[in-house]
Motif scaffolding. Structure first.
Motif, PDB file in Angstrom:
ATOM      1  N   UNK A 158       0.819  -1.221   0.000  1.00  0.00           N
ATOM      2  CA  UNK A 158       0.000   0.000   0.000  1.00  0.00           C
ATOM      3  C   UNK A 158       0.849   1.267   0.000  1.00  0.00           C
ATOM      4  N   UNK A 159       2.049   1.203  -0.470  1.00  0.00           N
ATOM      5  CA  UNK A 159       2.867   2.408  -0.520  1.00  0.00           C
ATOM      6  C   UNK A 159       2.894   2.947  -1.946  1.00  0.00           C
ATOM      7  N   UNK A 160       2.522   4.183  -2.071  1.00  0.00           N
ATOM      8  CA  UNK A 160       2.344   4.806  -3.373  1.00  0.00           C
ATOM      9  C   UNK A 160       3.617   5.561  -3.760  1.00  0.00           C
ATOM     10  N   UNK A 161       4.198   5.197  -4.906  1.00  0.00           N
ATOM     11  CA  UNK A 161       5.430   5.840  -5.356  1.00  0.00           C
ATOM     12  C   UNK A 161       5.291   7.343  -5.551  1.00  0.00           C
ATOM     13  N   UNK A 162       4.068   7.813  -5.785  1.00  0.00           N
ATOM     14  CA  UNK A 162       3.849   9.248  -5.981  1.00  0.00           C
ATOM     15  C   UNK A 162       3.953  10.022  -4.677  1.00  0.00           C
ATOM     16  N   UNK A 163       4.035   9.310  -3.549  1.00  0.00           N
ATOM     17  CA  UNK A 163       4.162   9.975  -2.251  1.00  0.00           C
ATOM     18  C   UNK A 163       5.567   9.832  -1.691  1.00  0.00           C
ATOM     19  N   UNK A 164       6.516   9.488  -2.554  1.00  0.00           N
ATOM     20  CA  UNK A 164       7.930   9.567  -2.176  1.00  0.00           C
ATOM     21  C   UNK A 164       8.589  10.517  -3.171  1.00  0.00           C
ATOM     22  N   UNK A 165       8.923  11.709  -2.682  1.00  0.00           N
ATOM     23  CA  UNK A 165       9.382  12.762  -3.592  1.00  0.00           C
ATOM     24  C   UNK A 165      10.638  12.378  -4.370  1.00  0.00           C
ATOM     25  N   UNK A 166      11.538  11.630  -3.746  1.00  0.00           N
ATOM     26  CA  UNK A 166      12.780  11.320  -4.472  1.00  0.00           C
ATOM     27  C   UNK A 166      12.525  10.350  -5.628  1.00  0.00           C
ATOM     28  N   UNK A 167      11.472   9.530  -5.510  1.00  0.00           N
ATOM     29  CA  UNK A 167      11.104   8.679  -6.641  1.00  0.00           C
ATOM     30  C   UNK A 167      10.598   9.546  -7.793  1.00  0.00           C
ATOM     31  N   UNK A 168       9.783  10.526  -7.456  1.00  0.00           N
ATOM     32  CA  UNK A 168       9.226  11.401  -8.492  1.00  0.00           C
ATOM     33  C   UNK A 168      10.327  12.248  -9.138  1.00  0.00           C
TER      34      UNK A 168
END
Ligand SMILES: [Zn+2]
Length: 345
Positions: free
Chosen positions: A179-189
């Motif tokens: 349930x971890x959304x990549x859009x809520x990790x700024x360094x991924x974005x």
């Protein structure tokens, strides 16, 4: 000039509940951010594509939606471009409130990255990504299309590059803590967004000039290094760990980037043993981390570097070198093209 003055909307007020660009992920807390849009990089604001003013997560720099449906954007929560939606980490990323929060954060980061990169040289003339190019140069029609909860991107985030479609897909991560959304990790974005910058600037906007293995590895390294740069807040430059949140506290890279060779011993000779593009990227990103740290140690740190590229501080100089040099390198840069005759050792 006439066109520019007609298109600019004065006193645009934009507000977002999002994760400030210097924070890594949602564990550091959302904030209510007022007017992050840069008037020079984005004179139309973030919600006008040059033809139409919108009240959702679409504009001249980015269109952010759910899965494959480009009409599934988040609409303002109150009139006046207010995007004040809360996120609940205890329920699925696919419930509406979390989809809204993810789209808003992704929209905020993509636009912030656009505005930072613009100020350091990734302009319309340098083939940046905008629906409408206000100064009339470069190529328009290529804002970033970004998808949250992309069903094709489970456990991944990707930014496939082509000249006329800049897409950026963020899936749900199903690692140790689902349930971890990549859009809520700024360094991924910011990592994915930087693939757009490096591919856009290398070779004059073809989007096809970082395709051999060594060039792809450089690309991965630049993307990590940009995420590293955006999250530094003071001197000295801190160790940086990429992708901790999405995989439940386990970084997606093998080591932190560090000036301490015990923490990260990677040097150029490490490439004798590593050949996968992300592994090559780790070596390059650690070199760039050390260059950044040395520049800051010698010339200081600007806290306004994200919006003011005019200083002589180390972090400002670093990002100028990073972005401006992309335009000078040949298509498919590698060791041979930088040091002809030395070979790929
Ligand atoms: Zn990457």
């Amino acid at each position: 000039m006439w066109l520019l003055s007609c298109l600019i909307t004065p006193n645009i007020l934009e507000q977002y509940r999002a994760l400030p660009i210097f924070k890594q992920d949602l564990t550091e807390g959302f904030e209510f951010i007022e007017n992050p849009q840069d008037p020079i990089s984005s004179p139309l604001g973030w919600h006008n594509d040059g033809t139409t003013a919108t009240n959702d997560t679409s504009g001249n720099n980015a269109l952010v939606y759910v899965d494959q449906d480009t009409t599934d954007t988040t609409v303002q929560s109150a009139p006046g471009l207010v995007f004040n939606n809360t996120q609940d980490p205890d329920v699925s990323p696919s419930v509406k409130m979390n989809l809204d929060a993810a789209r808003i954060n992704l929209f905020y980061i993509l636009n912030t990255m656009h505005d930072i990169a613009y100020k350091y040289g990734f302009t319309e003339a340098a083939f940046n990504f905008q629906q409408t190019n206000i100064d009339g140069v470069g190529l328009g029609g290529d804002r970033v299309l970004a998808s949250v909860q992309n069903s094709l991107g489970i456990d991944n985030a990707i930014m496939p590059i082509s000249r006329h479609r800049q897409s950026c897909d963020f899936g749900e991560f199903l690692g140790k803590f689902p349930m971890r959304d990549g859009a809520l990790e700024n360094d991924i974005v910011s990592h994915e967004t930087t693939h757009g910058i490096t591919n856009g600037m290398t070779g004059g906007g073809t989007g096809r000039c970082l395709q051999i293995v060594e060039s792809q590895g450089l690309g991965e390294g630049w993307s990590d290094a940009m995420a590293d740069w955006t999250e530094q807040v003071a001197a000295p430059i801190s160790d940086f760990t990429l992708g901790c949140y999405v995989d439940g506290g386990v970084p997606i890279r093998s080591k932190p980037y560090s000036t301490n060779s015990t923490v990260n011993p990677y040097t150029y000779s490490t490439l004798l043993e590593l050949g996968e593009v992300h592994d090559i990227g780790e070596v390059w990103a650690n070199m760039l981390h050390n260059v950044h740290a040395a520049l800051v140690a010698a010339h200081g740190f600007s806290k306004t570097a994200r919006t003011d590229p005019s200083g002589s501080e180390g972090n400002v100089v670093f990002l100028h070198l990073f972005i401006e040099a992309l335009a000078f390198q040949p298509c498919q840069p590698d060791c041979d093209s930088v040091s002809p005759g030395l070979g790929n050792t």
